[in-house]
Design a protein around this motif. Structure first.
Motif, short mmCIF file in Angstrom:
data_model
loop_
_atom_site.label_atom_id
_atom_site.label_comp_id
_atom_site.label_asym_id
_atom_site.label_seq_id
_atom_site.Cartn_x
_atom_site.Cartn_y
_atom_site.Cartn_z
N ARG A 161 23.45 13.92 24.18
CA ARG A 161 22.75 13.06 23.40
C ARG A 161 23.83 12.61 21.99
N ASP A 162 24.05 14.65 21.49
CA ASP A 162 24.47 14.81 20.13
C ASP A 162 25.89 14.60 20.24
N GLU A 163 26.32 14.52 22.31
CA GLU A 163 28.04 13.82 21.68
C GLU A 163 28.08 12.63 22.29
N GLY A 164 26.62 11.31 22.28
CA GLY A 164 27.00 10.02 21.86
C GLY A 164 27.23 9.86 23.55
N ALA A 175 28.35 10.22 34.54
CA ALA A 175 28.30 8.87 35.51
C ALA A 175 26.94 8.32 35.67
N ALA A 176 26.16 8.85 35.71
CA ALA A 176 24.41 8.30 35.52
C ALA A 176 24.77 7.30 34.11
N ALA A 177 25.15 7.96 32.53
CA ALA A 177 25.03 7.45 32.13
C ALA A 177 26.31 6.09 31.84
N ALA A 178 27.12 6.32 32.43
CA ALA A 178 28.01 4.98 32.31
C ALA A 178 27.38 4.06 33.38
N GLY A 186 22.59 5.43 29.30
CA GLY A 186 24.09 5.95 28.36
C GLY A 186 24.05 4.84 26.74
N THR A 187 25.26 5.38 26.09
CA THR A 187 25.44 4.45 24.82
C THR A 187 26.53 3.76 25.24
N ALA A 188 26.65 2.19 24.60
CA ALA A 188 27.79 1.46 24.46
C ALA A 188 29.43 1.78 25.15
N ALA A 189 29.76 2.57 24.48
CA ALA A 189 30.93 3.87 24.22
C ALA A 189 30.83 4.34 25.71
N THR A 190 29.65 4.85 25.76
CA THR A 190 30.01 6.06 27.44
C THR A 190 30.55 4.86 28.31
N ARG A 191 30.13 3.48 28.64
CA ARG A 191 30.25 2.45 29.26
C ARG A 191 31.18 1.98 29.33
N ARG A 192 31.59 1.56 28.48
CA ARG A 192 33.07 1.64 28.21
C ARG A 192 34.44 2.43 28.66
N GLU A 193 34.07 3.79 28.19
CA GLU A 193 34.60 4.73 28.75
C GLU A 193 34.91 4.32 30.08
N ALA A 194 33.80 4.86 30.53
CA ALA A 194 33.92 4.28 32.07
C ALA A 194 34.71 2.77 32.85
N ALA A 195 34.63 1.78 32.22
CA ALA A 195 35.54 1.02 32.33
C ALA A 195 36.37 1.33 32.44
#
Length: 108
Positions: free
Chosen positions: A70-73, A33-36, A98-107
């Motif tokens: 980090r290793d899980e992206g 959640a923090a990464a997102a 957070g990576t862009a993928a993590t933010r997209r996944e949260a959205a």
């Protein structure tokens, strides 16, 4: 109480540390959640804000958590900062984002 358990200042005995996998299941979603959020953070800032429990071996397992994320992206390194952990005397710590993928996944 075993000889290794020390009561806190209020006289209570801290709970026994749980096993690593149980601890990981508790803290993992908080860090996701923090990464997102897309904000830069330190491991301690998230743990302190959410009052997360320490792992059974805090000296090694907080860092291991960040490596797994980090290793899980989910996160990437963002730089360095002075630690706000009271016991570190403002030593340098890695910051994360957070990576862009993590933010997209949260959205989604």
């Amino acid at each position: 109480m075993t000889t290794t358990e020390q009561p806190t200042l209020d006289g209570t005995v801290p709970p026994e540390p749980v096993d690593y996998e149980t601890w990981l299941a508790v803290v993992w979603p908080v860090f996701i959640a923090a990464a997102a959020t897309g904000k830069v953070f330190t491991c301690y800032s998230v743990a302190d804000e959410h009052k997360l429990p320490n792992p059974p071996k805090p000296q090694a397992q907080w860092g291991r958590l960040m490596t797994l994320l980090r290793d899980e992206g989910y996160i990437r390194t963002a730089g360095w900062a002075c630690s706000d952990r009271p016991t570190t005397h403002h030593s340098g710590v890695r910051t994360w984002k957070g990576t862009a993928a993590t933010r997209r996944e949260a959205a989604a």
